[in-house]
Design a protein around this motif. Structure first.
Motif, PDB file in Angstrom:
ATOM      1  N   ILE A  14      50.657  63.020  53.229  1.00  0.00           N
ATOM      2  CA  ILE A  14      50.326  62.014  52.214  1.00  0.00           C
ATOM      3  C   ILE A  14      48.868  61.595  52.353  1.00  0.00           C
ATOM      4  O   ILE A  14      48.137  61.491  51.368  1.00  0.00           O
ATOM      5  N   LYS A  15      48.436  61.364  53.583  1.00  0.00           N
ATOM      6  CA  LYS A  15      47.041  60.972  53.824  1.00  0.00           C
ATOM      7  C   LYS A  15      46.082  62.041  53.320  1.00  0.00           C
ATOM      8  O   LYS A  15      45.051  61.731  52.717  1.00  0.00           O
ATOM      9  N   LYS A  16      46.412  63.304  53.502  1.00  0.00           N
ATOM     10  CA  LYS A  16      45.567  64.392  52.997  1.00  0.00           C
ATOM     11  C   LYS A  16      45.441  64.319  51.480  1.00  0.00           C
ATOM     12  O   LYS A  16      44.360  64.516  50.934  1.00  0.00           O
ATOM     13  N   ARG A  17      46.550  64.033  50.805  1.00  0.00           N
ATOM     14  CA  ARG A  17      46.526  63.912  49.346  1.00  0.00           C
ATOM     15  C   ARG A  17      45.604  62.772  48.922  1.00  0.00           C
ATOM     16  O   ARG A  17      44.809  62.918  47.989  1.00  0.00           O
ATOM     17  N   LEU A  18      45.716  61.652  49.607  1.00  0.00           N
ATOM     18  CA  LEU A  18      44.874  60.511  49.273  1.00  0.00           C
ATOM     19  C   LEU A  18      43.406  60.804  49.552  1.00  0.00           C
ATOM     20  O   LEU A  18      42.534  60.448  48.757  1.00  0.00           O
ATOM     21  N   ASP A  19      43.137  61.468  50.667  1.00  0.00           N
ATOM     22  CA  ASP A  19      41.753  61.817  51.012  1.00  0.00           C
ATOM     23  C   ASP A  19      41.136  62.771  49.995  1.00  0.00           C
ATOM     24  O   ASP A  19      39.915  62.792  49.824  1.00  0.00           O
ATOM     25  N   LYS A  20      41.979  63.532  49.313  1.00  0.00           N
ATOM     26  CA  LYS A  20      41.489  64.445  48.274  1.00  0.00           C
ATOM     27  C   LYS A  20      41.267  63.729  46.944  1.00  0.00           C
ATOM     28  O   LYS A  20      40.811  64.325  45.990  1.00  0.00           O
ATOM     29  N   GLY A  21      41.641  62.445  46.894  1.00  0.00           N
ATOM     30  CA  GLY A  21      41.357  61.671  45.699  1.00  0.00           C
ATOM     31  C   GLY A  21      42.543  61.346  44.806  1.00  0.00           C
ATOM     32  O   GLY A  21      42.370  60.755  43.742  1.00  0.00           O
ATOM     33  N   GLU A  22      43.754  61.709  45.225  1.00  0.00           N
ATOM     34  CA  GLU A  22      44.915  61.351  44.410  1.00  0.00           C
ATOM     35  C   GLU A  22      45.064  59.842  44.359  1.00  0.00           C
ATOM     36  O   GLU A  22      44.722  59.135  45.308  1.00  0.00           O
ATOM     37  N   ASP A  23      45.578  59.342  43.269  1.00  0.00           N
ATOM     38  CA  ASP A  23      45.758  57.920  43.066  1.00  0.00           C
ATOM     39  C   ASP A  23      46.855  57.381  43.989  1.00  0.00           C
ATOM     40  O   ASP A  23      47.982  57.898  43.991  1.00  0.00           O
ATOM     41  N   PHE A  24      46.523  56.331  44.743  1.00  0.00           N
ATOM     42  CA  PHE A  24      47.460  55.757  45.704  1.00  0.00           C
ATOM     43  C   PHE A  24      48.757  55.310  45.035  1.00  0.00           C
ATOM     44  O   PHE A  24      49.849  55.618  45.506  1.00  0.00           O
ATOM     45  N   ALA A  25      48.652  54.565  43.945  1.00  0.00           N
ATOM     46  CA  ALA A  25      49.851  54.046  43.273  1.00  0.00           C
ATOM     47  C   ALA A  25      50.738  55.186  42.789  1.00  0.00           C
ATOM     48  O   ALA A  25      51.966  55.130  42.916  1.00  0.00           O
ATOM     49  N   LYS A  26      50.132  56.234  42.264  1.00  0.00           N
ATOM     50  CA  LYS A  26      50.896  57.388  41.794  1.00  0.00           C
ATOM     51  C   LYS A  26      51.652  58.040  42.948  1.00  0.00           C
ATOM     52  O   LYS A  26      52.843  58.332  42.849  1.00  0.00           O
ATOM     53  N   VAL A  27      50.965  58.248  44.044  1.00  0.00           N
ATOM     54  CA  VAL A  27      51.591  58.876  45.214  1.00  0.00           C
ATOM     55  C   VAL A  27      52.696  57.977  45.769  1.00  0.00           C
ATOM     56  O   VAL A  27      53.793  58.444  46.089  1.00  0.00           O
ATOM     57  N   ALA A  28      52.425  56.679  45.867  1.00  0.00           N
ATOM     58  CA  ALA A  28      53.439  55.745  46.384  1.00  0.00           C
ATOM     59  C   ALA A  28      54.690  55.762  45.515  1.00  0.00           C
ATOM     60  O   ALA A  28      55.813  55.798  46.028  1.00  0.00           O
ATOM     61  N   LYS A  29      54.513  55.734  44.216  1.00  0.00           N
ATOM     62  CA  LYS A  29      55.663  55.742  43.300  1.00  0.00           C
ATOM     63  C   LYS A  29      56.439  57.052  43.416  1.00  0.00           C
ATOM     64  O   LYS A  29      57.657  57.073  43.297  1.00  0.00           O
ATOM     65  N   GLU A  30      55.726  58.135  43.662  1.00  0.00           N
ATOM     66  CA  GLU A  30      56.347  59.459  43.737  1.00  0.00           C
ATOM     67  C   GLU A  30      57.136  59.678  45.023  1.00  0.00           C
ATOM     68  O   GLU A  30      58.244  60.219  44.994  1.00  0.00           O
ATOM     69  N   ILE A  31      56.597  59.255  46.156  1.00  0.00           N
ATOM     70  CA  ILE A  31      57.203  59.668  47.426  1.00  0.00           C
ATOM     71  C   ILE A  31      57.805  58.565  48.273  1.00  0.00           C
ATOM     72  O   ILE A  31      58.574  58.846  49.175  1.00  0.00           O
ATOM     73  N   SER A  32      57.456  57.320  48.001  1.00  0.00           N
ATOM     74  CA  SER A  32      57.914  56.244  48.878  1.00  0.00           C
ATOM     75  C   SER A  32      59.418  56.047  48.796  1.00  0.00           C
ATOM     76  O   SER A  32      60.007  56.108  47.715  1.00  0.00           O
ATOM     77  N   ASP A  33      60.037  55.769  49.946  1.00  0.00           N
ATOM     78  CA  ASP A  33      61.452  55.424  49.942  1.00  0.00           C
ATOM     79  C   ASP A  33      61.631  53.904  50.026  1.00  0.00           C
ATOM     80  O   ASP A  33      62.740  53.412  50.113  1.00  0.00           O
ATOM     81  N   GLU A  34      60.528  53.177  49.962  1.00  0.00           N
ATOM     82  CA  GLU A  34      60.575  51.718  49.934  1.00  0.00           C
ATOM     83  C   GLU A  34      60.963  51.308  48.516  1.00  0.00           C
ATOM     84  O   GLU A  34      60.354  51.737  47.544  1.00  0.00           O
ATOM     85  N   ARG A  35      61.982  50.500  48.370  1.00  0.00           N
ATOM     86  CA  ARG A  35      62.585  50.247  47.057  1.00  0.00           C
ATOM     87  C   ARG A  35      61.657  49.595  46.041  1.00  0.00           C
ATOM     88  O   ARG A  35      61.815  49.813  44.849  1.00  0.00           O
ATOM     89  N   GLN A  36      60.680  48.818  46.476  1.00  0.00           N
ATOM     90  CA  GLN A  36      59.784  48.144  45.540  1.00  0.00           C
ATOM     91  C   GLN A  36      58.569  48.982  45.137  1.00  0.00           C
ATOM     92  O   GLN A  36      57.842  48.614  44.226  1.00  0.00           O
ATOM     93  N   ALA A  37      58.353  50.104  45.793  1.00  0.00           N
ATOM     94  CA  ALA A  37      57.136  50.891  45.563  1.00  0.00           C
ATOM     95  C   ALA A  37      57.002  51.372  44.122  1.00  0.00           C
ATOM     96  O   ALA A  37      55.898  51.463  43.600  1.00  0.00           O
ATOM     97  N   LYS A  38      58.110  51.655  43.469  1.00  0.00           N
ATOM     98  CA  LYS A  38      58.030  52.118  42.081  1.00  0.00           C
ATOM     99  C   LYS A  38      57.487  51.017  41.168  1.00  0.00           C
ATOM    100  O   LYS A  38      56.833  51.296  40.178  1.00  0.00           O
TER     101      LYS A  38
END
Length: 77
Positions: A14-38
């Motif tokens: 995930i950190k590699k994706r963010l370091d490449k410039g992917e949007d944090f909110a998009k990545v969080a919504k996509e992969i997080s298992d934390e219920r509020q992240a979406k």
């Protein structure tokens, strides 16, 4: 140990994706298992020692020492 290693490796990817410039909110919504992240896009708001008992010092330290708009390394908590 196996669960910890798997979680660490996933966090590194995930950190590699963010370091490449992917949007944090998009990545969080996509992969997080934390219920509020979406809803929050991974935003956690304010944290302090009262909220993080039992050894979360490293997480709090990373949160408050990482420059704005940058990402810390993976923090084990």
């Amino acid at each position: 140990p196996e669960d910890t290693l798997k979680a660490y490796q996933e966090a590194q990817e995930i950190k590699k994706r963010l370091d490449k410039g992917e949007d944090f909110a998009k990545v969080a919504k996509e992969i997080s298992d934390e219920r509020q992240a979406k809803e929050t896009g991974g935003r956690i708001g304010f944290i302090n020692a009262n909220m993080l008992p039992n050894g979360f010092y490293d997480l709090e330290t990373a949160a408050y020492t990482t420059p704005v708009n940058k990402y810390s390394g993976v923090v084990r908590s």
